[in-house]
Write an enzyme that holds these catalytic residues in place. Structure first.
Site, mmCIF file in Angstrom:
data_model
loop_
_atom_site.group_PDB
_atom_site.id
_atom_site.type_symbol
_atom_site.label_atom_id
_atom_site.label_comp_id
_atom_site.label_asym_id
_atom_site.label_seq_id
_atom_site.Cartn_x
_atom_site.Cartn_y
_atom_site.Cartn_z
ATOM 1 N N ASP A 99 0.867 -1.177 0.000
ATOM 2 C CA ASP A 99 0.000 0.000 0.000
ATOM 3 C C ASP A 99 0.911 1.236 0.000
ATOM 4 O OD1 ASP A 99 -2.435 1.407 0.329
ATOM 5 O OD2 ASP A 99 -2.280 1.319 2.501
ATOM 6 N N GLY A 101 3.815 1.246 1.219
ATOM 7 C CA GLY A 101 5.176 0.709 1.039
ATOM 8 C C GLY A 101 6.032 0.877 2.284
#
Ligand code: IMP
Ligand code: MG
Length: 173
Positions: A99, A101
């Site tokens: 998402d 990261g």
């Protein structure tokens, strides 16, 4: 609540897992893989993926959390990490979804500090639009738009992980 029809059915997920395992096999032929699953979200994808992988595989897990009620906290806490040294191993990090990261980036750097022979990342789902931290992801199952999803290991408040498909989720107001 679950909204609409499944985003990805059991069959679609199964086909994608076989495809990903094939790509991983081609890259690692002749090597042994240390598959590291990121819990809890990855547990179902991890189990399916390593069973489709026709390579010598050892397994370990990382228990991490960076999410609270569908809103990323933007910080990562690790509760468990591999007990066996990863030094010299071909590590394949496996997660359900990337998402922002932030969590994968944090985990990736922790593993890299232990000098593996190689490190690659495989995720089933990628919400590219939400990325804050640039993380190199080597294998992606499906790219999805910015919506919250549950099922096949993914949760909302630790529920819905056991759905055999992936669906969009809306918080009831
Ligand atoms: P990131 O650090 O923002 O990339 O967060 C990644 C983690 O948040 C994933 O491993 C999931 O556990 C969780 N996550 C992100 N998006 C979703 C979603 O749509 N549904 C359920 N969990 C999610
Ligand atoms: Mg996760």
């Amino acid at each position: 609540m679950i909204t609409g029809r499944p985003l990805f059915t059991t069959e679609q997920i199964h086909e994608k897992v076989i495809e990903l395992a094939g790509a991983i096999y081609r890259d690692y032929t002749g090597k042994e893989v240390l598959a590291v699953g990121i819990l809890k979200g990855a547990f179902i994808f991890f189990a399916d993926l390593i069973r489709a992988l026709k390579l010598p595989v050892t397994v370990d897990f990382i228990v991490a959390t960076s999410y609270f009620k569908a809103v990323s906290k933007g910080e990562t806490t690790i509760y468990y990490e591999p007990r066996e040294p990863v030094q010299g191993k071909n590590v394949l990090l496996i997660d359900d979804i990337i998402d922002t990261g932030i969590s994968l980036n944090y985990i990736r750097e922790k593993i890299l500090a232990q000098r593996p022979e190689s490190l690659k990342i495989c995720v089933l789902l990628d919400k590219k639009e939400r990325r804050i931290t640039n993380v190199p992801v080597d294998y992606v199952g499906f790219n999805i738009p910015n919506q919250f999803v549950v099922g096949y290991g993914l949760d909302y408040e630790n529920k819905y992980r056991n759905l055999p498909y992936i669906a969009a989720f809306k918080k009831e107001t």
